[in-house]
Design a protein around this motif. Structure first.
Motif: not given
Length: 494
Positions: A47-60, A473-480
């Protein structure tokens, strides 16, 4: 004695149970715990959301981009509309009537000198006509107008596509920066809490002062206020990203990728502004769209002025009718025609002249709009070019400031122990460290956005530029703050 008997029976049952179930429970529990952790970890990564994932979602999902797609479809149709004025025009007509007539003849032999005879009959008429423009100034102008409008639509769509790339990066980095602010505010609050506990312990032991406790307590409350503001910013940024991309209704913003600490900005290429200026004047999509709009306005002026010129058409028709007049009742006719038709306009009540003046004014306005957009594009280009260069210097300076502030805290604490510095110096150094870290993160994101906006202004931006930035950008491994930050979903419009 009773208590001892109870303990003896309980021990016997425990021994019997171990004898009946020789399976070792602890290794099994450890294995299941590890398996569950692996499954949950894989689900979180999925369920990680990357920058490319956000762009592809915005296209749709992005409504602005969806509107740009439909706008382009509408603009492309202008080519076929303009071509239709040069193509053959085929039409057919048919009419079927029932006629009731009363024929009166003057005859002295009739009563009152008039004889009347009713007539009741049917008539019909049908025809097919083909018209092919041969010489039409209006048709040629409308065709060129359609092409110019379609090209303007293509350039506008390119500009909207580039704008989507910038908006996705802006929304994504705003959310990530809000995460950074929450993390920094949390760490700052924790640092002041530890400092306050230390001051209170020293005060109780008679080694500190009440002033140190009050100063640290004041800083702690301000840090908590900063944390509340940071959480509000995070909520707002997450909802803006959700509205743009249409991601899950409840967005786990902690799953967003984080910017690598080793991010290295690069100078924009080409290095000189004059080269960027030449590229922008030639490739900027908004300017190209306006240039085609100017051409469309010029062709619209030609369309209107064509009202002064003759028109030549090739016309061919075939028709069949019956009883189309009183003297042809019961007669049928088959008519075939072919020839050239010339139409010469003479006077239209002043409409052509007035329309020409109107179209001429619209053409001049389109030229002025082109000059205005050119100035705005060059101003924006200069702004983003300067921001890219200044951001690099600012990032380097803030990186050194963070290093210095980190060392300063350690040195200040040692100075306090030696009696050279005070508690206020420690608080100031701590606050300066987190301020420097926040400014550094902001400067990095500003550079990334400015680099894309510079290419957008120059007309060279494409999605590959976004993909290159996504590598940092790298996946976040530590929660806030020990827990993932869950942002409530947007209120549904339904």
């Amino acid at each position: 004695m009773r208590d001892q008997a109870i303990k003896t029976r309980a021990k016997a049952r425990s021994v019997g149970a171990r004898a009946a179930k020789p399976v070792r429970v602890r290794p099994m529990l450890a294995f299941l715990t590890m398996l569950i952790a692996l499954v949950l970890g894989s689900m979180q990564a999925a369920h990680a959301v990357g920058l490319v994932d956000a762009y592809e979602a915005a296209l749709d999902h992005d409504p602005q981009f969806a509107g740009a797609v439909q706008e382009k479809r509408a603009a492309d149709a202008n080519v076929a509309i303009g071509r239709s004025y040069l193509m053959p025009n085929l039409s057919a007509s048919y009419a079927n009537y029932r006629n009731w007539n009363k024929l009166t003849q003057f005859d002295p032999r009739c009563p009152d000198g008039k004889c009347s005879a009713p007539q009741d009959y049917r008539s019909y008429a049908g025809s097919v006509q083909l018209r092919q423009p041969l010489i039409t100034f209006e048709g040629m102008a409308r065709y060129r107008y359609g092409k110019a409008t379609a090209l303007a639509g293509d350039a506008t769509f390119t500009d909207r596509s580039e704008d989507l790339v910038v908006r996705v990066l802006t929304a994504y980095t705003d959310a990530v920066f809000a995460l950074d602010q929450v993390a920094l505010a949390t760490a700052q609050e924790k640092a002041f809490s530890v400092q306050l506990a230390s001051n209170e312990a020293l005060f109780k032991n008679g080694q500190g002062t009440r002033t140190d406790v009050l100063e640290t307590s004041s800083k702690l409350e301000l840090a908590r206020a900063d944390l509340a503001d940071a959480q509000d910013n995070l909520d707002n940024s997450a909802h803006e990203l959700e509205a743009l991309t249409g991601l899950s209704a409840t967005l786990d913003v902690a799953s967003l990728d984080r910017l690598d600490e080793h991010f290295e900005p690069k100078l924009p290429s080409p290095a000189g502004f004059d080269q960027w200026r030449d590229i922008a004047l030639d490739s900027n999509a908004d300017l190209n769209a306006q240039r085609h709009t100017v051409e469309a306005a010029r062709q619209q002026l030609n369309v209107v002025r064509a009202g002064y010129y003759p028109r030549v058409d090739i016309v061919a028709s075939i028709g069949k009718n019956q009883s189309n007049a009183l003297d042809t009742v019961g007669s049928r006719y088959l008519t075939k025609q072919a020839g050239i038709e010339i139409t010469i306009p003479l006077y239209s009540g002043g409409m052509v002249q007035a329309s020409s003046e109107q179209a001429s004014a619209n053409y001049a306005r389109a030229q002025d709009d082109l000059l205005d957009k050119t100035n705005k594009v060059l101003i924006e280009l200069r702004k983003q070019y300067n921001l890219c260069n200044s951001s690099m210097t600012r990032i380097q300076a803030l990186e050194k400031a963070v290093e210095s502030a980190t060392l300063q805290i350690t040195a200040t604490r040692k100075s306090v122990e030696a009696g050279v510095r005070t508690n206020v110096d420690v608080l100031t150094a701590t606050q300066q460290l987190y301020q420097s870290r926040r400014d550094l993160a902001k400067a990095r994101y500003q550079y990334m956005i400015a680099s894309l906006q510079l290419k957008h202004a120059a007309g060279t931006l494409n999605e590959q530029d976004l993909f290159e930035l996504s590598k940092w950008f790298t996946p976040n491994v530590e929660p806030i703050a020990k827990n993932h930050v869950i942002v409530p979903p947007l209120v549904s419009a339904h």
